[in-house]
Design a protein around this motif. Structure first.
Motif, PDB file in Angstrom:
ATOM      1  N   PHE A  64      17.808 112.461  49.848  1.00 26.42           N
ATOM      2  CA  PHE A  64      18.543 111.866  50.963  1.00 26.42           C
ATOM      3  C   PHE A  64      18.680 110.363  50.792  1.00 26.42           C
ATOM      4  N   THR A  65      17.588 109.704  50.476  1.00 23.74           N
ATOM      5  CA  THR A  65      17.631 108.241  50.384  1.00 23.74           C
ATOM      6  C   THR A  65      18.470 107.781  49.199  1.00 23.74           C
ATOM      7  N   ALA A  66      18.471 108.543  48.118  1.00 20.47           N
ATOM      8  CA  ALA A  66      19.307 108.188  46.973  1.00 20.47           C
ATOM      9  C   ALA A  66      20.785 108.357  47.323  1.00 20.47           C
ATOM     10  N   GLN A  67      21.108 109.464  47.958  1.00 17.91           N
ATOM     11  CA  GLN A  67      22.499 109.738  48.314  1.00 17.91           C
ATOM     12  C   GLN A  67      23.036 108.718  49.321  1.00 17.91           C
ATOM     13  N   GLN A  68      22.205 108.350  50.291  1.00 19.22           N
ATOM     14  CA  GLN A  68      22.632 107.429  51.345  1.00 19.22           C
ATOM     15  C   GLN A  68      22.430 105.963  50.985  1.00 19.22           C
ATOM     16  N   ASP A  71      17.607 101.986  52.782  1.00 18.05           N
ATOM     17  CA  ASP A  71      16.702 100.849  52.647  1.00 18.05           C
ATOM     18  C   ASP A  71      15.392 101.341  52.012  1.00 18.05           C
ATOM     19  N   PRO A  72      14.914 100.685  50.956  1.00 17.35           N
ATOM     20  CA  PRO A  72      13.664 101.104  50.313  1.00 17.35           C
ATOM     21  C   PRO A  72      12.462 101.115  51.262  1.00 17.35           C
ATOM     22  N   VAL A  73      12.478 100.256  52.271  1.00 14.08           N
ATOM     23  CA  VAL A  73      11.385 100.228  53.247  1.00 14.08           C
ATOM     24  C   VAL A  73      11.332 101.558  53.993  1.00 14.08           C
ATOM     25  N   MET A  74      12.489 102.084  54.381  1.00 13.50           N
ATOM     26  CA  MET A  74      12.537 103.366  55.073  1.00 13.50           C
ATOM     27  C   MET A  74      12.017 104.473  54.168  1.00 13.50           C
ATOM     28  N   LYS A  75      12.475 104.476  52.933  1.00 12.58           N
ATOM     29  CA  LYS A  75      12.039 105.508  51.986  1.00 12.58           C
ATOM     30  C   LYS A  75      10.530 105.454  51.780  1.00 12.58           C
ATOM     31  N   ASN A  76      10.001 104.265  51.544  1.00 11.64           N
ATOM     32  CA  ASN A  76       8.561 104.124  51.311  1.00 11.64           C
ATOM     33  C   ASN A  76       7.754 104.583  52.512  1.00 11.64           C
ATOM     34  N   ARG A  77       8.219 104.260  53.707  1.00 10.14           N
ATOM     35  CA  ARG A  77       7.501 104.678  54.920  1.00 10.14           C
ATOM     36  C   ARG A  77       7.559 106.190  55.093  1.00 10.14           C
TER      37      ARG A  77
END
Length: 95
Positions: A64-68, A71-77
């Motif tokens: 999801f985070t790659a496709q969208q 923000d890396p902060v959101m992904k890390n959290r």
């Protein structure tokens, strides 16, 4: 002076919204954890089921985070939260 008052009100409003979102997030996490514990505990291999659940969650977050282009902060959290859920789920499951 008016700008300071407006800014302070906006900050207070944002703090209230953040607190409400934190409460919602906490309640959602607790309910989700309990549901997943119940589901995994019914499996023949509860620890394996928990592993599959969290591995699927991690893969979904990565996709999801790659496709969208999130923000890396959101992904890390999100990845950190999956680890927290995993620890909570596994804590009540038999080996």
């Amino acid at each position: 002076m008016a700008d300071t008052k407006d800014t302070n009100e906006a900050i207070a409003d944002l703090k209230r919204q953040i607190a409400e979102l934190e409460g919602l997030s906490l309640a959602t996490g607790v309910i989700l954890t309990q549901l997943l514990q119940k589901i995994a505990s019914r499996e023949m291999n509860p620890q394996g089921a928990a592993g599959q659940i969290v591995n699927n969650a991690r893969a979904a977050i990565e996709g999801f985070t790659a496709q969208q282009k999130s923000d890396p902060v959101m992904k890390n959290r999100a990845i950190e939260a999956v680890k927290q859920y995993e620890d909570q789920i596994r804590s009540v499951l038999r080996e």
